[in-house]
Design an enzyme around this catalytic site. Structure first.
Site, mmCIF file in Angstrom:
data_model
loop_
_atom_site.group_PDB
_atom_site.id
_atom_site.type_symbol
_atom_site.label_atom_id
_atom_site.label_comp_id
_atom_site.label_asym_id
_atom_site.label_seq_id
_atom_site.Cartn_x
_atom_site.Cartn_y
_atom_site.Cartn_z
ATOM 1 N N HIS A 23 4.062 -18.713 -0.036
ATOM 2 C CA HIS A 23 3.256 -17.509 -0.255
ATOM 3 C C HIS A 23 2.364 -17.227 0.952
ATOM 4 O O HIS A 23 1.495 -18.015 1.292
ATOM 5 C CB HIS A 23 2.387 -17.731 -1.506
ATOM 6 C CG HIS A 23 1.638 -16.518 -1.930
ATOM 7 N ND1 HIS A 23 0.268 -16.483 -2.046
ATOM 8 C CD2 HIS A 23 2.079 -15.280 -2.282
ATOM 9 C CE1 HIS A 23 -0.110 -15.289 -2.451
ATOM 10 N NE2 HIS A 23 0.971 -14.546 -2.614
ATOM 11 N N HIS A 65 -2.683 -9.202 4.614
ATOM 12 C CA HIS A 65 -2.790 -8.945 3.178
ATOM 13 C C HIS A 65 -3.782 -7.842 2.828
ATOM 14 O O HIS A 65 -3.464 -6.918 2.093
ATOM 15 C CB HIS A 65 -3.176 -10.234 2.448
ATOM 16 C CG HIS A 65 -3.304 -10.063 0.968
ATOM 17 N ND1 HIS A 65 -4.495 -9.735 0.350
ATOM 18 C CD2 HIS A 65 -2.381 -10.139 -0.019
ATOM 19 C CE1 HIS A 65 -4.304 -9.632 -0.943
ATOM 20 N NE2 HIS A 65 -3.032 -9.860 -1.205
ATOM 21 N N GLU A 123 6.470 -7.876 1.196
ATOM 22 C CA GLU A 123 5.709 -7.098 0.214
ATOM 23 C C GLU A 123 5.050 -5.914 0.902
ATOM 24 O O GLU A 123 4.236 -6.084 1.817
ATOM 25 C CB GLU A 123 4.645 -7.950 -0.476
ATOM 26 C CG GLU A 123 3.962 -7.110 -1.554
ATOM 27 C CD GLU A 123 2.681 -7.693 -2.127
ATOM 28 O OE1 GLU A 123 2.490 -8.928 -2.091
ATOM 29 O OE2 GLU A 123 1.879 -6.875 -2.606
HETATM 30 O O1 G3P Z 1 4.232 -11.178 -3.904
HETATM 31 C C1 G3P Z 1 3.495 -11.992 -4.755
HETATM 32 C C2 G3P Z 1 2.005 -11.894 -4.505
HETATM 33 O O2 G3P Z 1 1.755 -12.108 -3.157
HETATM 34 C C3 G3P Z 1 1.417 -10.576 -4.928
HETATM 35 O O3 G3P Z 1 0.018 -10.568 -4.891
HETATM 36 O O4 G3P Z 1 -2.182 -10.024 -3.909
HETATM 37 O O5 G3P Z 1 -1.040 -12.136 -3.283
HETATM 38 O O6 G3P Z 1 -0.197 -9.954 -2.464
HETATM 39 P P1 G3P Z 1 -0.881 -10.677 -3.567
HETATM 40 CA CA CA Z 2 1.656 -10.712 -1.314
#
Ligand code: G3P
Ligand code: CA
Length: 278
Positions: A23, A65, A123
């Site tokens: 992640h 992010h 993402e």
């Molecule tokens: O893609 C899974 C997760 O990363 C989504 O939430 O806020 O960590 O981008 P966030």
């Molecule tokens: Ca993410």
């Protein structure tokens, strides 16, 4: 039938039918969404890395992010208000002593690093999504992925359903995953119905959102489910036993070890007496 994330991997997954997803890279150990974090994920043998993408003021997809740079750099201002050259002045490694001076990567730099080595979940952050179908962040990302020959090893996800539809219009063969946001769907809509409506390939949600009914719905409709962001082994084991297809973890080394040690899933047996209709 969806597209399980482990099928996008360059290598045989550690656990059959399951994807270890780093992640924001191996972000427990390196500054998130940096080339260092992605090298870390590759070293830890993750099958996929998840990254977040926004646009700089001059329209370059950058990997970060938050829409505001404060959390990642200690600086001020929004990503979208800086050109790429300006963003490159900020220290995206400032929270890790050994990573000071690390720069924000472009999506292009990430693809150069990852091609042939690790699959990617790109993402697309809602802050960069617009109504226009062509010429936006989705088309830029799809083009870059093709230019690096990663089209069989990338899935696009977004909390914004428009981004998923735009990706499918631009490239019907692109793999996409719904990131569940309850503001966009009725309570009565099931994950499989949402995935079908958005022509997506998988359903991703948070570890506190998934429950047995959703799991059963996805299993019945062969929709892969991936869960974020899980760093403790107990939750990893519980989710693996539920039959999820992948977990996003900031500690991909721990997830890989836990996935390898988890017992194989029991094949679904005949219905028990108590569950048969009377
Ligand atoms: O893609 C899974 C997760 O990363 C989504 O939430 O806020 O960590 O981008 P966030
Ligand atoms: Ca993410």
């Amino acid at each position: 039938m969806g597209r399980p994330f482990h099928t996008l991997s360059y290598k045989k997954p550690a656990r059959e039918g399951f994807a270890v997803i780093a992640h924001r890279g191996a972000s427990a150990y390196f500054p998130e969404n940096t080339l260092l974090a992605l090298e870390g994920a590759i070293d830890m043998d993750a099958e996929m890395a998840e990254i977040d993408v926004l646009l700089s003021r001059d329209g370059v997809p950058v990997v970060v992010h938050n829409e505001h740079i404060r959390r990642a750099t200690g600086g001020s201002g929004r990503v979208a208000h800086y050109t790429l050259a300006e963003l490159k002045h900020f220290d995206f490694g400032y929270q890790f002593k050994a990573a000071r001076g690390e720069r924000i990567p472009t999506l292009e730099e990430v693809l150069e690093l990852c091609a042939g080595r690790i699959a990617l979940n790109i993402e697309i952050k809602p802050g960069a999504v617009q109504d226009m179908v062509l010429g936006g962040i989705e088309e830029l990302c799809v083009d870059l992925v093709y230019r690096h020959g990663m089209e069989e090893h990338v899935v696009f996800s977004s909390f914004d359903p428009r981004a998923l539809l735009h990706c499918k219009i631009i490239d019907p063969s692109a793999a996409t995953a719904v990131l569940y946001d309850d503001r966009f769907y009725l309570r009565t809509q099931t994950p499989a119905a949402i995935v079908e409506h958005l022509r997506a390939d998988a359903f991703n949600c948070g570890k506190d959102e998934i429950h047995a009914k959703w799991m059963a719905d996805c299993t019945a409709h062969e929709v892969p489910v991936n869960i974020y962001a899980v760093d403790d082994e107990k939750t990893m084991r519980r989710l693996i036993a539920m039959g999820v297809g992948g977990i996003f973890s900031n500690r991909p080394d721990v997830l890989r070890k836990t996935a390898l040690a988890a017992p194989p899933l029991k094949p679904p047996g005949p219905p028990s007496l108590s569950s048969r209709a009377t």
